[in-house]
Design a protein around this motif. Sequence first.
Motif, PDB file in Angstrom:
ATOM      1  N   VAL A  29     -11.658  -1.615   4.360  1.00 13.78           N
ATOM      2  CA  VAL A  29     -11.621  -0.500   5.299  1.00 13.78           C
ATOM      3  C   VAL A  29     -12.766   0.443   4.929  1.00 13.78           C
ATOM      4  O   VAL A  29     -12.852   0.904   3.794  1.00 13.78           O
ATOM      5  CB  VAL A  29     -10.281   0.258   5.219  1.00 13.78           C
ATOM      6  N   LYS A  30     -13.644   0.721   5.870  1.00 12.47           N
ATOM      7  CA  LYS A  30     -14.750   1.629   5.591  1.00 12.47           C
ATOM      8  C   LYS A  30     -15.247   2.265   6.878  1.00 12.47           C
ATOM      9  O   LYS A  30     -15.025   1.748   7.971  1.00 12.47           O
ATOM     10  CB  LYS A  30     -15.895   0.899   4.888  1.00 12.47           C
ATOM     11  N   GLU A  31     -15.929   3.400   6.715  1.00 13.17           N
ATOM     12  CA  GLU A  31     -16.539   4.112   7.828  1.00 13.17           C
ATOM     13  C   GLU A  31     -17.898   4.627   7.389  1.00 13.17           C
ATOM     14  O   GLU A  31     -18.107   4.939   6.211  1.00 13.17           O
ATOM     15  CB  GLU A  31     -15.670   5.293   8.249  1.00 13.17           C
ATOM     16  N   ASP A  32     -18.815   4.735   8.328  1.00 14.30           N
ATOM     17  CA  ASP A  32     -20.111   5.329   8.015  1.00 14.30           C
ATOM     18  C   ASP A  32     -19.911   6.771   7.562  1.00 14.30           C
ATOM     19  O   ASP A  32     -19.134   7.521   8.164  1.00 14.30           O
ATOM     20  CB  ASP A  32     -21.030   5.294   9.236  1.00 14.30           C
ATOM     21  N   LYS A  55      -2.290  -3.223   7.928  1.00 10.37           N
ATOM     22  CA  LYS A  55      -1.422  -3.980   8.832  1.00 10.37           C
ATOM     23  C   LYS A  55      -0.073  -4.266   8.188  1.00 10.37           C
ATOM     24  O   LYS A  55       0.984  -4.077   8.803  1.00 10.37           O
ATOM     25  CB  LYS A  55      -2.115  -5.287   9.231  1.00 10.37           C
ATOM     26  N   ASN A  56      -0.108  -4.714   6.926  1.00 11.52           N
ATOM     27  CA  ASN A  56       1.144  -5.062   6.233  1.00 11.52           C
ATOM     28  C   ASN A  56       2.031  -3.854   5.994  1.00 11.52           C
ATOM     29  O   ASN A  56       3.261  -3.968   5.957  1.00 11.52           O
ATOM     30  CB  ASN A  56       0.823  -5.746   4.893  1.00 11.52           C
ATOM     31  N   VAL A  66      -8.996  -0.734  -0.447  1.00 13.72           N
ATOM     32  CA  VAL A  66      -8.034  -0.970   0.625  1.00 13.72           C
ATOM     33  C   VAL A  66      -8.647  -1.909   1.665  1.00 13.72           C
ATOM     34  O   VAL A  66      -9.784  -1.717   2.104  1.00 13.72           O
ATOM     35  CB  VAL A  66      -7.618   0.359   1.289  1.00 13.72           C
ATOM     36  N   LEU A  67      -7.875  -2.918   2.066  1.00  9.79           N
ATOM     37  CA  LEU A  67      -8.287  -3.886   3.076  1.00  9.79           C
ATOM     38  C   LEU A  67      -7.586  -3.589   4.403  1.00  9.79           C
ATOM     39  O   LEU A  67      -6.528  -2.953   4.430  1.00  9.79           O
ATOM     40  CB  LEU A  67      -7.930  -5.310   2.625  1.00  9.79           C
ATOM     41  N   LEU A  71       0.824  -1.198   0.000  1.00 11.17           N
ATOM     42  CA  LEU A  71       0.000   0.000   0.000  1.00 11.17           C
ATOM     43  C   LEU A  71       0.863   1.256   0.000  1.00 11.17           C
ATOM     44  O   LEU A  71       1.739   1.420   0.835  1.00 11.17           O
ATOM     45  CB  LEU A  71      -0.913  -0.001   1.234  1.00 11.17           C
ATOM     46  N   SER A  72       0.595   2.127  -0.974  1.00 11.60           N
ATOM     47  CA  SER A  72       1.255   3.435  -1.039  1.00 11.60           C
ATOM     48  C   SER A  72       0.196   4.513  -0.883  1.00 11.60           C
ATOM     49  O   SER A  72      -0.825   4.502  -1.577  1.00 11.60           O
ATOM     50  CB  SER A  72       1.974   3.597  -2.380  1.00 11.60           C
TER      51      SER A  72
END
Length: 249
Positions: free
Chosen positions: A99-102, A128-129, A122-123, A76-77
């Motif tokens: 990855v998400k938000e209301d 984490k990685n 994006v997960l 991830l960049s």
Amino acid sequence: MKYMEFTNRIIQDLKKEFNEVRLDEKDRIYIGSEFTNASLPIRTMYQEYQIVGYQKNLQNYIKIISDILNCYKFKLSLSNVFPFVKTKEFGEDIHHNFVKEDLFCNLSLFYVVDMGEVFRFVLHDDLKNANIDLKRLKNESMKNLNKMTNLLSRLDDKPHIYTLRFNSDFGASLFLTENIQQQIKKKIGTDILFCMPSCTRFICTAYDEHMLNTNLYILRQLIDEDEDINKISKNIYRRDAQGDYSIVN
């Protein structure tokens, strides 16, 4: 342990560690991850099991497989990550840990990596990685989005309805930018009616009780006419002068 018994057992044990494990072609095990895979010869594994024992052999191959898959793991960049508006239910049927938000009402904010021809969502594993926390992801992605510019312009045949002049894959998400918010306030006001039929389109007008039915009808037509296959929502939303969101239709 005979060869077939060993094969069945090690496949079942590898399934506990990796997303996709199956008997591939004759005498090979296929192990797949999201972006790469490995294929290993079972007879070689069986011969090594006879020397070192089952558990040591299993652990050795878990490490070997992990090393192979991690060599090609997505990195991830933050330089090309952007916030992306979708419905809250998006992705639930494919069991990805996005990855998400209301955001508001029935919408959520996801994050995507712009890879040119495609987007990659994006997960949590990506964070984490890469040792990146959610706050940093949010801040950097919004910085990237705020660098984009567009103009809020009247529709030719409907002068009180506004949309973005230039097509963009982030059209709906641009609603979140400082620039578009300033244009909305200047051209329309603080009480607005709007829709996001697809990722490329944002349409809005002033919330006016006297014009409400007419504006709902026009927005509904524009939603139904939208041809972008990357749909977001068929709903029409209101953001009032206090900044509260609701679904109007």
